[in-house]
Write a protein that holds these residues in place. Sequence first.
Motif, mmCIF file in Angstrom:
data_model
loop_
_atom_site.group_PDB
_atom_site.id
_atom_site.type_symbol
_atom_site.label_atom_id
_atom_site.label_comp_id
_atom_site.label_asym_id
_atom_site.label_seq_id
_atom_site.Cartn_x
_atom_site.Cartn_y
_atom_site.Cartn_z
ATOM 1 N N TYR A 17 86.003 -87.339 9.231
ATOM 2 C CA TYR A 17 85.447 -86.425 10.223
ATOM 3 C C TYR A 17 86.474 -85.549 10.937
ATOM 4 C CZ TYR A 17 81.047 -88.862 9.612
ATOM 5 O OH TYR A 17 79.897 -89.384 9.083
ATOM 6 N N ALA A 18 87.759 -85.867 10.846
ATOM 7 C CA ALA A 18 88.761 -85.046 11.534
ATOM 8 C C ALA A 18 88.750 -83.595 11.052
ATOM 9 C CB ALA A 18 90.148 -85.656 11.381
ATOM 10 N N PRO A 19 88.721 -83.326 9.732
ATOM 11 C CA PRO A 19 88.668 -81.918 9.296
ATOM 12 C C PRO A 19 87.435 -81.181 9.809
ATOM 13 C CG PRO A 19 89.260 -83.353 7.469
ATOM 14 C CD PRO A 19 88.817 -84.245 8.586
ATOM 15 N N ILE A 20 86.294 -81.894 9.843
ATOM 16 C CA ILE A 20 85.064 -81.262 10.319
ATOM 17 C C ILE A 20 85.171 -80.943 11.804
ATOM 18 C CG2 ILE A 20 82.591 -81.617 10.654
ATOM 19 C CD1 ILE A 20 82.612 -83.368 8.180
ATOM 20 N N LEU A 21 85.704 -81.873 12.580
ATOM 21 C CA LEU A 21 85.845 -81.645 14.017
ATOM 22 C C LEU A 21 86.813 -80.508 14.311
ATOM 23 C CD1 LEU A 21 85.930 -85.349 15.296
ATOM 24 C CD2 LEU A 21 84.040 -83.718 15.464
ATOM 25 N N ILE A 22 87.903 -80.439 13.550
ATOM 26 C CA ILE A 22 88.864 -79.351 13.749
ATOM 27 C C ILE A 22 88.224 -78.003 13.417
ATOM 28 C CG2 ILE A 22 91.023 -78.359 12.887
ATOM 29 C CD1 ILE A 22 92.039 -81.227 12.527
ATOM 30 N N MET A 23 87.478 -77.958 12.316
ATOM 31 C CA MET A 23 86.796 -76.722 11.952
ATOM 32 C C MET A 23 85.803 -76.295 13.024
ATOM 33 S SD MET A 23 84.175 -75.971 8.828
ATOM 34 C CE MET A 23 82.944 -76.919 9.736
ATOM 35 N N ALA A 24 85.017 -77.261 13.527
ATOM 36 C CA ALA A 24 84.050 -76.940 14.576
ATOM 37 C C ALA A 24 84.759 -76.478 15.849
ATOM 38 C CB ALA A 24 83.186 -78.169 14.871
ATOM 39 N N MET A 25 85.865 -77.110 16.184
ATOM 40 C CA MET A 25 86.605 -76.714 17.383
ATOM 41 C C MET A 25 87.152 -75.293 17.239
ATOM 42 S SD MET A 25 89.901 -78.588 19.136
ATOM 43 C CE MET A 25 90.976 -78.131 17.767
ATOM 44 N N MET A 26 87.681 -74.964 16.057
ATOM 45 C CA MET A 26 88.253 -73.642 15.840
ATOM 46 C C MET A 26 87.195 -72.546 15.812
ATOM 47 S SD MET A 26 91.411 -73.740 15.987
ATOM 48 C CE MET A 26 92.706 -74.981 16.060
ATOM 49 N N SER A 27 85.939 -72.920 15.600
ATOM 50 C CA SER A 27 84.889 -71.900 15.665
ATOM 51 C C SER A 27 84.671 -71.418 17.091
ATOM 52 C CB SER A 27 83.576 -72.464 15.101
ATOM 53 O OG SER A 27 83.019 -73.442 15.966
ATOM 54 N N PHE A 28 85.222 -72.162 18.069
ATOM 55 C CA PHE A 28 85.132 -71.759 19.477
ATOM 56 C C PHE A 28 86.473 -71.244 20.011
ATOM 57 C CE2 PHE A 28 81.778 -74.952 18.981
ATOM 58 C CZ PHE A 28 80.691 -74.273 19.516
ATOM 59 N N ASN A 29 87.442 -71.077 19.109
ATOM 60 C CA ASN A 29 88.750 -70.587 19.528
ATOM 61 C C ASN A 29 88.757 -69.057 19.519
ATOM 62 O OD1 ASN A 29 91.391 -70.462 20.284
ATOM 63 N ND2 ASN A 29 92.234 -71.099 18.307
ATOM 64 N N GLU A 30 89.328 -68.466 20.539
ATOM 65 C CA GLU A 30 89.317 -67.018 20.655
ATOM 66 C C GLU A 30 90.143 -66.350 19.566
ATOM 67 O OE1 GLU A 30 89.562 -64.082 24.423
ATOM 68 O OE2 GLU A 30 91.382 -65.252 24.059
ATOM 69 N N SER A 31 91.211 -66.993 19.145
ATOM 70 C CA SER A 31 92.112 -66.394 18.180
ATOM 71 C C SER A 31 91.525 -66.428 16.771
ATOM 72 C CB SER A 31 93.461 -67.126 18.172
ATOM 73 O OG SER A 31 94.273 -66.670 17.113
ATOM 74 N N GLN A 32 91.682 -65.328 16.054
ATOM 75 C CA GLN A 32 91.234 -65.266 14.670
ATOM 76 C C GLN A 32 92.159 -66.030 13.742
ATOM 77 O OE1 GLN A 32 90.692 -61.288 13.245
ATOM 78 N NE2 GLN A 32 90.324 -61.907 11.117
ATOM 79 N N PHE A 33 93.403 -66.231 14.181
ATOM 80 C CA PHE A 33 94.421 -66.859 13.339
ATOM 81 C C PHE A 33 94.781 -68.262 13.818
ATOM 82 C CE2 PHE A 33 95.060 -62.238 13.367
ATOM 83 C CZ PHE A 33 94.808 -61.968 12.033
ATOM 84 N N TYR A 34 93.862 -68.884 14.582
ATOM 85 C CA TYR A 34 94.020 -70.271 15.023
ATOM 86 C C TYR A 34 95.263 -70.478 15.884
ATOM 87 C CZ TYR A 34 90.710 -70.793 11.200
ATOM 88 O OH TYR A 34 89.642 -70.648 10.367
#
Length: 256
Positions: A17-34
């Motif tokens: 689940y760590a990759p899924i959680l990171i992906m979901a978190m980055m969908s709320f990140n302002e930066s386009q380049f993480y």
Amino acid sequence: MGVLGRIWLVLILVFLYAPILIMAMMSFNESQFYQLPFKFSLNWYEALASNDAIKTAAIRSVLIAIATTVIATTLGTAASIALFRYSFPGKRVLQVLLFPPIAIPWLITGTAMLIFFFGIGLGRGTPSVLIGHVALALPYVIVVVSARLATFDPTLEEAARSLGASSWTVTMRVTVPWILPGIIAGGLFAFAVSFDQFVVSYFLSEPGDATLPVLIYTSIRKGFTPEINAVSTIIIVISMAIMLLAARFSNFGGDR
């Protein structure tokens, strides 16, 4: 469970689940380049809401999944009842043949379906995609409904028939109410299998008329944007909700 067992379980859950959680978190990140530090933003969900291509593909995926659910659940339930009630030559072989569509890699299945549909003149398109999804979802429905039927007492049907009920009445008033949780769970599985299906959809969809998973794949090939994170997060939430409902109705976890 010992300490080592619990640690091992936690490590497995983190791995899954760590990759899924990171992906979901980055969908709320302002930066386009993480870029870090993390800055909360709904920009990518707003961009997703205005993306007509993704919305069209999502609607198409939902409609195909609904049609697949209705057809596969109806046919699967009828087949399960027939296999439960009747004995006939080749029954065991037929039951065994239900499992290969689940076990065979979808890449091989998609290739075989593409060759078959072109061979019969149907080609690629929505009808082929729908038939392919039903073929993949049907075994799941039959397995789940048959598992529910295994707990059914056949003497209930015999009692109903002794009171003058027809076969249709027995089925609708006695059998179906008992197996209804299994039917619902099988339908939820069918919806999830269809909505998440990529390989068969990729092989059988016409260009420019893709389902949502196929559109996500082609979008990533052209250039990744966090909009993909946003739509993937939504799909994961929907899929997990469906699977939890299916587990609830089919009682996979057993009684507590």
